[in-house]
Design a protein around this motif. Sequence first.
Motif, PDB file in Angstrom:
ATOM      1  N   GLU A  33       2.223  -1.171   0.478  1.00  0.00           N
ATOM      2  CA  GLU A  33       2.342  -1.376  -0.975  1.00  0.00           C
ATOM      3  C   GLU A  33       2.166  -2.848  -1.336  1.00  0.00           C
ATOM      4  O   GLU A  33       1.365  -3.200  -2.210  1.00  0.00           O
ATOM      5  CB  GLU A  33       3.728  -0.894  -1.467  1.00  0.00           C
ATOM      6  N   GLU A  34       2.902  -3.711  -0.626  1.00  0.00           N
ATOM      7  CA  GLU A  34       2.953  -5.120  -1.023  1.00  0.00           C
ATOM      8  C   GLU A  34       1.754  -5.927  -0.556  1.00  0.00           C
ATOM      9  O   GLU A  34       1.281  -6.817  -1.263  1.00  0.00           O
ATOM     10  CB  GLU A  34       4.258  -5.758  -0.525  1.00  0.00           C
ATOM     11  N   ASN A  35       1.264  -5.632   0.669  1.00  0.00           N
ATOM     12  CA  ASN A  35       0.167  -6.446   1.193  1.00  0.00           C
ATOM     13  C   ASN A  35      -1.209  -5.877   0.884  1.00  0.00           C
ATOM     14  O   ASN A  35      -2.196  -6.588   0.901  1.00  0.00           O
ATOM     15  CB  ASN A  35       0.288  -6.606   2.712  1.00  0.00           C
ATOM     16  N   GLN A  36      -1.263  -4.563   0.665  1.00  0.00           N
ATOM     17  CA  GLN A  36      -2.573  -3.944   0.464  1.00  0.00           C
ATOM     18  C   GLN A  36      -2.707  -3.309  -0.915  1.00  0.00           C
ATOM     19  O   GLN A  36      -3.786  -2.836  -1.272  1.00  0.00           O
ATOM     20  CB  GLN A  36      -2.813  -2.869   1.544  1.00  0.00           C
ATOM     21  N   GLY A  37      -1.599  -3.275  -1.655  1.00  0.00           N
ATOM     22  CA  GLY A  37      -1.668  -2.743  -3.012  1.00  0.00           C
ATOM     23  C   GLY A  37      -1.849  -1.235  -3.120  1.00  0.00           C
ATOM     24  O   GLY A  37      -2.263  -0.725  -4.165  1.00  0.00           O
ATOM     25  N   TYR A  38      -1.557  -0.523  -2.064  1.00  0.00           N
ATOM     26  CA  TYR A  38      -1.669   0.940  -2.110  1.00  0.00           C
ATOM     27  C   TYR A  38      -0.429   1.559  -2.754  1.00  0.00           C
ATOM     28  O   TYR A  38       0.652   0.976  -2.742  1.00  0.00           O
ATOM     29  CB  TYR A  38      -1.795   1.523  -0.703  1.00  0.00           C
ATOM     30  N   SER A  39      -0.585   2.787  -3.256  1.00  0.00           N
ATOM     31  CA  SER A  39       0.593   3.561  -3.616  1.00  0.00           C
ATOM     32  C   SER A  39       0.911   4.451  -2.408  1.00  0.00           C
ATOM     33  O   SER A  39       0.010   5.023  -1.791  1.00  0.00           O
ATOM     34  CB  SER A  39       0.334   4.397  -4.869  1.00  0.00           C
ATOM     35  N   VAL A  40       2.173   4.504  -2.070  1.00  0.00           N
ATOM     36  CA  VAL A  40       2.593   5.192  -0.847  1.00  0.00           C
ATOM     37  C   VAL A  40       3.625   6.268  -1.168  1.00  0.00           C
ATOM     38  O   VAL A  40       4.622   5.997  -1.843  1.00  0.00           O
ATOM     39  CB  VAL A  40       3.195   4.181   0.168  1.00  0.00           C
ATOM     40  N   GLY A  41       3.383   7.480  -0.695  1.00  0.00           N
ATOM     41  CA  GLY A  41       4.357   8.559  -0.814  1.00  0.00           C
ATOM     42  C   GLY A  41       5.138   8.689   0.484  1.00  0.00           C
ATOM     43  O   GLY A  41       4.582   8.521   1.568  1.00  0.00           O
ATOM     44  N   LEU A  95       7.460  22.965   0.957  1.00  0.00           N
ATOM     45  CA  LEU A  95       7.315  21.549   1.304  1.00  0.00           C
ATOM     46  C   LEU A  95       5.864  21.087   1.154  1.00  0.00           C
ATOM     47  O   LEU A  95       5.586  20.023   0.601  1.00  0.00           O
ATOM     48  CB  LEU A  95       7.817  21.305   2.737  1.00  0.00           C
ATOM     49  N   VAL A  96       4.925  21.914   1.645  1.00  0.00           N
ATOM     50  CA  VAL A  96       3.512  21.533   1.567  1.00  0.00           C
ATOM     51  C   VAL A  96       3.055  21.498   0.113  1.00  0.00           C
ATOM     52  O   VAL A  96       2.266  20.632  -0.281  1.00  0.00           O
ATOM     53  CB  VAL A  96       2.637  22.490   2.418  1.00  0.00           C
ATOM     54  N   SER A  97       3.582  22.406  -0.696  1.00  0.00           N
ATOM     55  CA  SER A  97       3.238  22.396  -2.112  1.00  0.00           C
ATOM     56  C   SER A  97       3.718  21.102  -2.771  1.00  0.00           C
ATOM     57  O   SER A  97       2.981  20.460  -3.537  1.00  0.00           O
ATOM     58  CB  SER A  97       3.864  23.622  -2.788  1.00  0.00           C
ATOM     59  N   GLU A  98       4.946  20.708  -2.460  1.00  0.00           N
ATOM     60  CA  GLU A  98       5.458  19.435  -3.000  1.00  0.00           C
ATOM     61  C   GLU A  98       4.583  18.262  -2.558  1.00  0.00           C
ATOM     62  O   GLU A  98       4.250  17.375  -3.339  1.00  0.00           O
ATOM     63  CB  GLU A  98       6.889  19.173  -2.497  1.00  0.00           C
ATOM     64  N   ILE A  99       4.213  18.289  -1.263  1.00  0.00           N
ATOM     65  CA  ILE A  99       3.425  17.182  -0.699  1.00  0.00           C
ATOM     66  C   ILE A  99       2.035  17.129  -1.334  1.00  0.00           C
ATOM     67  O   ILE A  99       1.513  16.057  -1.644  1.00  0.00           O
ATOM     68  CB  ILE A  99       3.332  17.318   0.845  1.00  0.00           C
ATOM     69  N   SER A 100       1.462  18.300  -1.569  1.00  0.00           N
ATOM     70  CA  SER A 100       0.097  18.325  -2.119  1.00  0.00           C
ATOM     71  C   SER A 100       0.060  17.767  -3.537  1.00  0.00           C
ATOM     72  O   SER A 100      -0.989  17.335  -4.014  1.00  0.00           O
ATOM     73  CB  SER A 100      -0.469  19.742  -2.071  1.00  0.00           C
ATOM     74  N   SER A 101       1.201  17.788  -4.211  1.00  0.00           N
ATOM     75  CA  SER A 101       1.250  17.268  -5.583  1.00  0.00           C
ATOM     76  C   SER A 101       1.494  15.762  -5.657  1.00  0.00           C
ATOM     77  O   SER A 101       1.480  15.182  -6.746  1.00  0.00           O
ATOM     78  CB  SER A 101       2.373  17.962  -6.363  1.00  0.00           C
ATOM     79  N   LEU A 102       1.734  15.132  -4.518  1.00  0.00           N
ATOM     80  CA  LEU A 102       1.987  13.689  -4.540  1.00  0.00           C
ATOM     81  C   LEU A 102       0.729  12.953  -4.992  1.00  0.00           C
ATOM     82  O   LEU A 102      -0.367  13.266  -4.539  1.00  0.00           O
ATOM     83  CB  LEU A 102       2.400  13.193  -3.140  1.00  0.00           C
ATOM     84  N   PRO A 103       0.872  11.965  -5.852  1.00  0.00           N
ATOM     85  CA  PRO A 103      -0.299  11.271  -6.393  1.00  0.00           C
ATOM     86  C   PRO A 103      -0.751  10.070  -5.555  1.00  0.00           C
ATOM     87  O   PRO A 103      -1.667   9.363  -5.946  1.00  0.00           O
ATOM     88  CB  PRO A 103       0.213  10.809  -7.762  1.00  0.00           C
ATOM     89  N   HIS A 104      -0.123   9.841  -4.405  1.00  0.00           N
ATOM     90  CA  HIS A 104      -0.337   8.581  -3.695  1.00  0.00           C
ATOM     91  C   HIS A 104      -1.590   8.571  -2.819  1.00  0.00           C
ATOM     92  O   HIS A 104      -2.075   9.613  -2.409  1.00  0.00           O
ATOM     93  CB  HIS A 104       0.894   8.284  -2.823  1.00  0.00           C
ATOM     94  N   ASP A 105      -2.072   7.343  -2.506  1.00  0.00           N
ATOM     95  CA  ASP A 105      -3.205   7.180  -1.595  1.00  0.00           C
ATOM     96  C   ASP A 105      -2.783   7.530  -0.166  1.00  0.00           C
ATOM     97  O   ASP A 105      -3.449   8.278   0.534  1.00  0.00           O
ATOM     98  CB  ASP A 105      -3.686   5.712  -1.577  1.00  0.00           C
ATOM     99  N   PHE A 106      -1.671   6.903   0.231  1.00  0.00           N
ATOM    100  CA  PHE A 106      -1.157   7.136   1.575  1.00  0.00           C
ATOM    101  C   PHE A 106       0.118   7.972   1.499  1.00  0.00           C
ATOM    102  O   PHE A 106       0.932   7.792   0.577  1.00  0.00           O
ATOM    103  CB  PHE A 106      -0.801   5.800   2.256  1.00  0.00           C
ATOM    104  N   VAL A 107       0.284   8.873   2.454  1.00  0.00           N
ATOM    105  CA  VAL A 107       1.529   9.617   2.559  1.00  0.00           C
ATOM    106  C   VAL A 107       2.069   9.396   3.969  1.00  0.00           C
ATOM    107  O   VAL A 107       1.412   9.752   4.956  1.00  0.00           O
ATOM    108  CB  VAL A 107       1.318  11.123   2.299  1.00  0.00           C
ATOM    109  N   ILE A 108       3.241   8.772   4.055  1.00  0.00           N
ATOM    110  CA  ILE A 108       3.856   8.553   5.369  1.00  0.00           C
ATOM    111  C   ILE A 108       4.884   9.648   5.616  1.00  0.00           C
ATOM    112  O   ILE A 108       5.751   9.893   4.780  1.00  0.00           O
ATOM    113  CB  ILE A 108       4.540   7.175   5.474  1.00  0.00           C
ATOM    114  N   VAL A 109       4.732  10.316   6.741  1.00  0.00           N
ATOM    115  CA  VAL A 109       5.612  11.436   7.062  1.00  0.00           C
ATOM    116  C   VAL A 109       6.523  11.054   8.216  1.00  0.00           C
ATOM    117  O   VAL A 109       6.057  10.739   9.319  1.00  0.00           O
ATOM    118  CB  VAL A 109       4.785  12.692   7.450  1.00  0.00           C
ATOM    119  N   ASP A 110       7.816  11.071   7.962  1.00  0.00           N
ATOM    120  CA  ASP A 110       8.841  10.786   8.962  1.00  0.00           C
ATOM    121  C   ASP A 110       9.248  12.142   9.556  1.00  0.00           C
ATOM    122  O   ASP A 110       9.545  13.073   8.812  1.00  0.00           O
ATOM    123  CB  ASP A 110      10.021  10.125   8.227  1.00  0.00           C
TER     124      ASP A 110
END
Lengths: 257, 257
Positions: A33-41, A95-110
């Motif tokens: 987010e801070e160094n590359q300006g991406y939106s992250v989910g 869960l996948v439905s929620e994830i598919s609705s995320l508007p972010h460029d990157f999605v990090i999955v823990d």
Amino acid sequence: MSSGALNKQFIVMVGPAGSGKTTLTASFGKWLEENQGYSVGYVNLDPGVEELPYRPDVDARRYVRVRDVMEKLRLGPNGALIVSVDMLLKHAPELVSEISSLPHDFVIVDTPGQMELFLFRETGPAFISKFKELGQVAVVLIFDPTLTNRLVDAVALRLMNLVAQLRLASESIVIINKCDLLGEGSEDLLSPDLTALMEKLKGETGVLADMAVKLLEVISGFGLASRVVKVSAITGEGLQELYDLLHEVYCTCGDLT
Amino acid sequence: MSSGALNKQFIVMVGPAGSGKTTLTASFGKWLEENQGYSVGYVNLDPGVEELPYRPDVDARRYVRVRDVMEKLRLGPNGALIVSVDMLLKHAPELVSEISSLPHDFVIVDTPGQMELFLFRETGPAFISKFKELGQVAVVLIFDPTLTNRLVDAVALRLMNLVAQLRLASESIVIINKCDLLGEGSEDLLSPDLTALMEKLKGETGVLADMAVKLLEVISGFGLASRVVKVSAITGEGLQELYDLLHEVYCTCGDLT
């Protein structure tokens, strides 16, 4: 279908208990987010975690919590962890439905605290397969410096990378987290050029050392599998290299299977 | 020093959560006693187990219990499991002393519910190294039939065997427990002759399949690593084959490293 970004880039953090998946999820997300300006989910798939250093946009604990499973089913921690991760699979559609609705460029999955529950049961491969329908997936396989103490550990690391790739049908990058704790002599063990490691192993006697050298010869012919990135989730060391390597994975490899 | 048998035969049950280590410890122990007339000592090294189907002669829970760690240190199940297994290492002197006094021919060691805590932290290698001072050690690496569903799983199984051997510096035998649940077509995947598996993999496309074939070529040159025994801890199927293979390990291989 989805209101989210169409071609997400998934970063799936996988690693044994205590390797630092959760801390790295927070610190690499912040860095993107801070160094590359991406939106992250942020997606938390660990039903056993108590506190998170990031605010999850999607949280498995909305559906399953290990502590609740322990109480309701009167299970010990071992049994409750297994049952909880298997229950996640049943909640995969939501869960996948929620994830598919995320508007972010990157999605990090823990992922779940215990790597083996994600890797050796059905939950991990099933979720990764769903993520691949939503975008590109790279697995980050995280170990701590314990796995760099001996020559044979350096071989075990590369083999674990292959196991993860085979099970998850996805390219994966091995990283050593908490790299500030790395001992001396780890350079040769972690170098992408496996020659020095093979030479050292040839000096060891025994069947295992022989086999390890032959396995490394095979692995060294397959590019990315031999790379190990040193990262510190705390100091930020290595995050740029991880980012560059992720780009390589997304750009050149596509689907490994 | 020790009042126990001087050259014990250790059988160390290692496997991911839910693979059936504990059930197999009980059933294989009983089989060794009843069918072979051996005296068998039982060691529980899992601080998280709630109930055991065997009476442990040495029990890690005398020193550490996951539930107590959760309460006293106010940790979640993930954190408490890690801390508990690390605490076992601190109690290794007492535990090893108890084990060295056991008078039995065979000592079966049941390990922590989560394989990765034993394999990828220091506790597992440290205990195995102590056992080697007391006798001969064979690791039994247990998976359930989930790991036989696809061609690549059969490769992952063999790689996990190598990872276990590298980390524990000990010969290990891979077994598929709950073999009554095995699907059709698993014969070719589990055959010690890897030719059929390699031929099938050659029919698959992709970098991973290529690499898998080359890895199997290396593994097939190293005897025991390619063997997979099918066992049912419930019906007793495969226990004789496991016993025969253990003999092979004790007699011919000695120390792998």
